[in-house]
Motif scaffolding. Sequence first.
Motif, PDB file in Angstrom:
ATOM      1  N   LEU A   1      -6.078  -3.517  -2.338  1.00 10.13           N
ATOM      2  CA  LEU A   1      -6.895  -3.822  -1.031  1.00 10.13           C
ATOM      3  C   LEU A   1      -6.525  -5.232  -0.439  1.00 10.13           C
ATOM      4  N   ARG A   2      -6.327  -6.174  -1.511  1.00  5.84           N
ATOM      5  CA  ARG A   2      -6.178  -7.567  -1.007  1.00  5.84           C
ATOM      6  C   ARG A   2      -4.883  -7.808  -0.388  1.00  5.84           C
ATOM      7  N   ASN A   3      -3.967  -6.791  -1.149  1.00  6.01           N
ATOM      8  CA  ASN A   3      -2.351  -7.138  -0.735  1.00  6.01           C
ATOM      9  C   ASN A   3      -2.193  -6.457   0.616  1.00  6.01           C
ATOM     10  N   ALA A   4      -3.266  -5.487   1.127  1.00  2.00           N
ATOM     11  CA  ALA A   4      -3.018  -4.668   2.360  1.00  2.00           C
ATOM     12  C   ALA A   4      -3.203  -5.673   3.642  1.00  2.00           C
ATOM     13  N   SER A   5      -2.362  -5.284   4.601  1.00  2.00           N
ATOM     14  CA  SER A   5      -2.385  -6.043   5.733  1.00  2.00           C
ATOM     15  C   SER A   5      -3.589  -6.020   6.646  1.00  2.00           C
TER      16      SER A   5
END
Length: 501
Positions: free
Chosen positions: A497-501
Amino acid sequence: MADSRPNVLFVLTDQERYDCSAPDGPPVETPTLDRLSSEGVRFSQAFTPISICTSARASLMTGQFPHGHGMLNNSHEADAIRPNLPPEMETFSELLAEGGYDLSYTGKWHVGRDQTPEDFGFSYLGGSDTHHDDIDDAFREYREERGVPLGEVDLEEELYTGSDPRDASEGTFVAAKTPVDVEETRAYFLAERTIDAIEAHAVGGRADGETDSGSDDAPFFHRADFYGPHHPYVVPEPYASMYDLEAIEPPASYAETFEGKPQVHENYLHYRGADGFDWDHWAEATAKYWGFVTLIDDQLERVLEALEEYGLADETVVVHASDHGDFVGAHRQFNKGPLMYDDTYRIPLQVRWPGVVEPGAVCEAPVHLHDLAATFLEMGNVAVPDNFDSRSLVPLLESGGDPDAVSGGWPDSVFAQYHGDEFGLYTQRMVRTRRFKYVYNGPDVDELYDLEGDPAELQNLIDHPEYGEVRRKLRERLIEWMEKTEDPNQGWVPDVLRNAS
């Protein structure tokens, strides 16, 4: 010293939509639920932790989210991940029984393939059906005594999913009219058994007829679980024709196109066989569903009248909720599934507590169905286990529904999940605030809805550039819920989730 703790009458319906008893909902006649709302508090933002019968009911018993108790899908299915609750897992009912309450139960159970309410502190008074539980013959015997045996009635206006909604040889049974009298319905029978339990408690006995070895003034907790308005929506007159088909309009979400949605949404339309329905069929099903809701509402009125007749109304808390909702054509879908719309996740919840709850109050704080587990324990002066993911609603009840008056504050969001049902496993997590909803779909595109501008949840805003900050904050909120509840997916989903754009 007399026991001053309140009695509790808990009425749980099966697959009842929130909007059926909401003031701004469709024109469903629910005078008894309206009365509960006017004499107690109505929760406008109550949600189930999961839209699957066994899983939601197990959460209610254990005060835990499904990943905590492990009953991730329906216990009666062959692919049940966990068919029964572990015997060492604490439940609110066992703790109440240990605390001196006399517990009784009528109707649907569906929390274990081999367990019954009697394994969890209740005396079971009957009313099961053969599909989900089959744990007694009481209703079958009742129908035989009345000369209308189960299975020997010719239904009318039958409706099925599939390519031909009138073909009983394929698809799922959706709705019908039954020629039996109201007194021969399971809803009437369950109300009758509940009234019997109330009468037994009123005269100082136990609901199961056994001698009470404890105090004569021990409070009671009775749970009445109605089989409905879950499909098939089979109702007698006057309920079968109570609602005019021509006057029933499609909900706003019936305009669903599935554009920008996870592929499973459109797949599920075909999987459930609902692609063979046009609006005329849905209107017919909706009319029967609404009739079912009103039938149950009328039976609840009989139960409340019994509390008054036996002088127990002022000392009994009455709680009504549902395990989850039902699509009934919303988003053109049938039943429930891997779609985390409010149609199946938002639930009705009313609490009448004479002398404590402000009559007519509306609580807009977001709460979970399984918060009732801790609530019942606090009402009974029984300590809430540390492993419960459940927060007692008593402070909200005592404050007129005002979350700002609760010591330590109240969360401004709810958390929910889905793990799959009979079609297989499918990972979903949801966080919902008053305005926004974010859904994490493990195998597919995520979802983001602005409920203020799009209450029908038709437009997925997950990639909308103007909602980037909203998306980020909701993902962080979801991570917080996963960490707080020790969700096993917290090992890798937060990084995704944190790495999702």
